[in-house]
Enzyme design. Sequence first.
Site, short mmCIF file in Angstrom:
data_model
loop_
_atom_site.label_atom_id
_atom_site.label_comp_id
_atom_site.label_asym_id
_atom_site.label_seq_id
_atom_site.Cartn_x
_atom_site.Cartn_y
_atom_site.Cartn_z
N VAL A 11 0.83 -1.20 0.00
CA VAL A 11 0.00 0.00 0.00
C VAL A 11 0.87 1.26 0.00
CG1 VAL A 11 -1.66 1.32 1.38
CG2 VAL A 11 -1.93 -1.14 1.12
N THR A 85 -1.14 -4.63 9.07
CA THR A 85 -2.04 -4.93 10.20
C THR A 85 -2.47 -6.39 10.06
OG1 THR A 85 -3.91 -4.09 8.90
CG2 THR A 85 -2.96 -2.60 10.51
N THR A 121 -5.43 -0.69 6.86
CA THR A 121 -6.80 -1.06 7.25
C THR A 121 -6.82 -1.28 8.76
OG1 THR A 121 -7.20 -2.02 5.12
CG2 THR A 121 -8.62 -2.77 6.91
N PHE A 151 -8.69 1.49 -1.43
CA PHE A 151 -9.57 0.52 -2.07
C PHE A 151 -8.88 -0.08 -3.30
CE2 PHE A 151 -12.28 3.78 -0.02
CZ PHE A 151 -12.93 2.98 0.90
N HIS A 253 -18.34 -13.21 -9.98
CA HIS A 253 -17.72 -14.30 -10.73
C HIS A 253 -17.49 -15.47 -9.77
CE1 HIS A 253 -15.73 -15.65 -14.35
NE2 HIS A 253 -14.89 -16.27 -13.55
N CYS A 262 -6.56 -9.44 1.98
CA CYS A 262 -7.54 -8.49 2.52
C CYS A 262 -8.87 -9.12 2.93
CB CYS A 262 -7.78 -7.39 1.50
SG CYS A 262 -6.27 -6.58 1.01
N LYS A 323 -4.97 -14.61 -7.16
CA LYS A 323 -5.66 -14.10 -8.34
C LYS A 323 -4.59 -13.76 -9.37
CE LYS A 323 -6.02 -9.21 -7.41
NZ LYS A 323 -6.92 -8.09 -7.34
N ARG A 330 -1.05 -15.28 -0.44
CA ARG A 330 -1.75 -15.28 0.85
C ARG A 330 -3.19 -15.76 0.70
NH1 ARG A 330 0.07 -9.50 3.05
NH2 ARG A 330 0.29 -9.16 0.81
C1 UGA Z 1 -9.59 -6.28 -2.29
C2 UGA Z 1 -10.62 -5.22 -2.69
O1 UGA Z 1 -11.19 -5.55 -3.97
C3 UGA Z 1 -10.00 -3.84 -2.77
O2 UGA Z 1 -11.00 -2.86 -3.05
C4 UGA Z 1 -9.33 -3.52 -1.41
O3 UGA Z 1 -8.68 -2.27 -1.43
C5 UGA Z 1 -8.32 -4.59 -1.09
O4 UGA Z 1 -8.98 -5.88 -1.05
C6 UGA Z 1 -7.72 -4.26 0.26
O5 UGA Z 1 -8.46 -4.25 1.24
O6 UGA Z 1 -6.54 -3.90 0.31
P1 UGA Z 1 -7.67 -7.65 -3.57
O7 UGA Z 1 -7.65 -8.51 -2.35
O8 UGA Z 1 -6.41 -7.16 -4.14
O9 UGA Z 1 -8.61 -6.36 -3.33
O10 UGA Z 1 -8.34 -8.51 -4.73
P2 UGA Z 1 -9.79 -8.70 -5.37
O11 UGA Z 1 -9.71 -8.40 -6.82
O12 UGA Z 1 -10.84 -8.01 -4.62
O13 UGA Z 1 -9.98 -10.28 -5.21
C7 UGA Z 1 -10.04 -10.91 -3.94
C8 UGA Z 1 -10.42 -12.37 -4.08
O14 UGA Z 1 -11.76 -12.50 -4.53
C9 UGA Z 1 -9.56 -13.13 -5.09
O15 UGA Z 1 -9.25 -14.40 -4.56
C10 UGA Z 1 -10.46 -13.25 -6.30
O16 UGA Z 1 -10.18 -14.39 -7.08
C11 UGA Z 1 -11.82 -13.36 -5.64
N1 UGA Z 1 -12.93 -12.94 -6.51
C12 UGA Z 1 -13.06 -11.64 -6.89
C13 UGA Z 1 -13.87 -13.88 -6.93
O17 UGA Z 1 -13.79 -15.09 -6.61
N2 UGA Z 1 -14.91 -13.47 -7.73
C14 UGA Z 1 -15.06 -12.17 -8.12
O18 UGA Z 1 -16.05 -11.88 -8.83
C15 UGA Z 1 -14.11 -11.23 -7.69
#
Ligand code: UGA
Length: 433
Positions: A11, A85, A121, A151, A253, A262, A323, A330
Amino acid sequence: MRIVMIGSGYVGLVSGACFADFGHFVTCVDKDADKIAALKRCEIPIFEPDLDQLVRTGMDGGRLKFSTGLDDIAEADAVFIAVGTPSRRGDGHADLSYVHAASREIAAHLQGFTVIVTKSTVPVGTGDEVERIIRETNPAADFAVASNPEFLREGAAIRDFQHPDRIVVGTEDERAQKVMGDVYRPLYLNQAPIMFTSRRTSELIKYAANAFLATKITFINEMADLAEQVGANVQEIARGIGLDNRIGTKFLHAGAGYGGSCFPKDTRALAKTALDHGIQLRIVEATLTANDNRKRAMARKVANALGGDLHGKTIAVLGLTFKPDTDDMREAASIPLITGLLDFGAKVKAHDPVGMEQAKKELAGIEYCEDPYTCARGADALVIVTEWRQFRALDLERIKNSMATPVIVDLRNIYRPEDVRGLGFKYESIGRR
Ligand code: UGA
């Protein structure tokens, strides 16, 4: 503006580089001398698309620098706390020891009016504690503490920073509001809405946003399970509900369960904070349990695709990171999946375009392969766990000819069932019979 970023992890580094790109003068600080030395050579410790270029431009322009010391705080208009954190061992609360230590160190260097901003956070009330620590350490300091949650999504962090849906700033101090308005002015010239609110509200917005998104994903994952049983198609359900503007198409999805640094940590911490205040967040708790169970169930899904018994079978796993476009492992769905496959007696081969070095620290006893084709060779089933672009147009004919049995388990629905089955594969996916 002069900005100091305490903590040069994910971050801090992304935010610092983006602020420098706006034209502010930024010092990113970290206690890890090796990390700072590497950053000074423009070596980026994390994988984030385009971050290296942004850091280099900021450094070349003299607007971004790195330091292990806190001297630049004296000149700063705003000092951001962007330290980790992590989940506290044992109880799932956010561990605030780094935030508290940073507050004490910042206090000693303050000169003139400065806004201290929590970007990490942090649970509701942390801003109050930061204020108390600074006041206690340096009673003469002229400062205000604001909350400004991030975010950013890993893999899309720079775009998210430069084109946010909104900026949330939690402070009721007018001087702090003015400083934060100036810090983000380049963005609201682009019409990004900036929302001022109280510090506690801002802290809770961050957790509420992540918990809501995690719940949305978990909801569609459960719909996927039902769709599979009744012969419906979850992708069409997601589109059919998502086109309703009140619901929205994003984060619907279905997959192997959410992971990352997160959602799992923040939902756990939110549920704990609520309990501490005598409130039970049943929906968040149900999301947590459903997601953990789902990740564990994926190994069983693979076993079922092969008739239930994995002894003596070889499984090829494509995608290990939580992802695409990150090397972050993690809470990745690949970890419980592969552990489960090994427990069921399978041999596991795996490939990830970027995450294999990180994965080796988490997952022993498997064979790491340089590319998807080597990975698939001789396997009884190919399992797609992370939807990297590189896996979306594989030469499936070639893969089929090299496998022991042509079975694909697509946990991210990146292929169309009719296409893959048309090539002679047995094909299982999520929420599509
Ligand atoms: C997430 C939030 O999307 C951000 O807005 C936030 O700032 C961040 O956490 C944080 O708190 O720092 P991030 O963890 O980088 O971001 O990734 P995401 O794209 O949100 O995906 C999180 C998980 O959800 C992944 O494992 C992804 O595969 C899964 N996911 C996401 C799904 O299974 N389906 C979806 O439709 C979207």
